[in-house]
Design a protein around this motif. Structure first.
Motif, mmCIF file in Angstrom:
data_model
loop_
_atom_site.group_PDB
_atom_site.id
_atom_site.type_symbol
_atom_site.label_atom_id
_atom_site.label_comp_id
_atom_site.label_asym_id
_atom_site.label_seq_id
_atom_site.Cartn_x
_atom_site.Cartn_y
_atom_site.Cartn_z
ATOM 1 N N ASN A 76 -38.244 49.551 -90.105
ATOM 2 C CA ASN A 76 -38.488 49.633 -91.544
ATOM 3 C C ASN A 76 -37.938 48.371 -92.210
ATOM 4 N N PRO A 77 -38.776 47.604 -92.927
ATOM 5 C CA PRO A 77 -38.304 46.370 -93.564
ATOM 6 C C PRO A 77 -37.187 46.580 -94.587
ATOM 7 N N VAL A 78 -37.133 47.768 -95.193
ATOM 8 C CA VAL A 78 -36.060 48.040 -96.162
ATOM 9 C C VAL A 78 -34.702 47.943 -95.475
ATOM 10 N N TRP A 79 -34.585 48.527 -94.287
ATOM 11 C CA TRP A 79 -33.305 48.487 -93.574
ATOM 12 C C TRP A 79 -33.010 47.104 -93.030
ATOM 13 N N GLN A 80 -34.044 46.343 -92.703
ATOM 14 C CA GLN A 80 -33.810 44.964 -92.274
ATOM 15 C C GLN A 80 -33.181 44.161 -93.413
#
Length: 150
Positions: A76-80
């Motif tokens: 998930n890009p949010v967590w990245q």
């Protein structure tokens, strides 16, 4: 017999010349660094507690954290970007704090220079490597039996 002394108000601007590291230099870098420490500290509190709550209190807690957990989270890009912001802010916040300690306690200019050079070099290396790990992380190792790789 009475003695009289000249009254010097606090913070009158009388600073011994030996404490001026760079005479005549005026700027607001130290004020901006001080402000950065306060603002980044507030953001770090939010980022770290959000990280701890989602990783440790949700689901199975610490027993769920393994390679697959990290692979799923970083899909998930949010967590990245969450982890990237935490890495960058923590490293810059810590570097600024250590820089201040070096300025306070290193007496010789040469010592101060080399300590800061090592500090800045190590900060850049850790930020670059951490960023690469976050954005190039691939859970699908060739020959891996993981379900997500098939």
């Amino acid at each position: 017999m009475s003695t009289t002394t000249e009254f010097v108000p606090p913070r009158s601007g009388r600073i011994d010349k030996k404490y001026n590291r760079v005479p005549g230099k005026k700027g607001n870098f130290e004020m901006l660094a001080w402000l950065f420490m306060r603002i980044s500290g507030l953001f770090l509190i939010v980022l770290i507690f959000g990280h701890l709550i989602t990783n440790l209190l949700m689901g199975d807690g610490i027993h769920a954290i393994d390679f697959g957990f990290v692979a799923g989270k970083w899909a998930n890009p949010v967590w990245q970007f969450w982890d990237l912001a935490m890495l960058w802010l923590a490293m810059l916040h810590g570097t600024n704090g250590v820089r201040t300690i070096i300025n306070d306690y290193a007496d010789k200019d040469r010592t101060r220079f080399w300590l800061k050079a090592v500090l800045y070099f190590s900060t850049i290396v850790i930020i670059v490597l951490g960023t690469l790990v976050i954005f190039t992380f691939d859970p699908c190792i060739p020959g891996s039996p993981l379900e997500v790789c098939k």
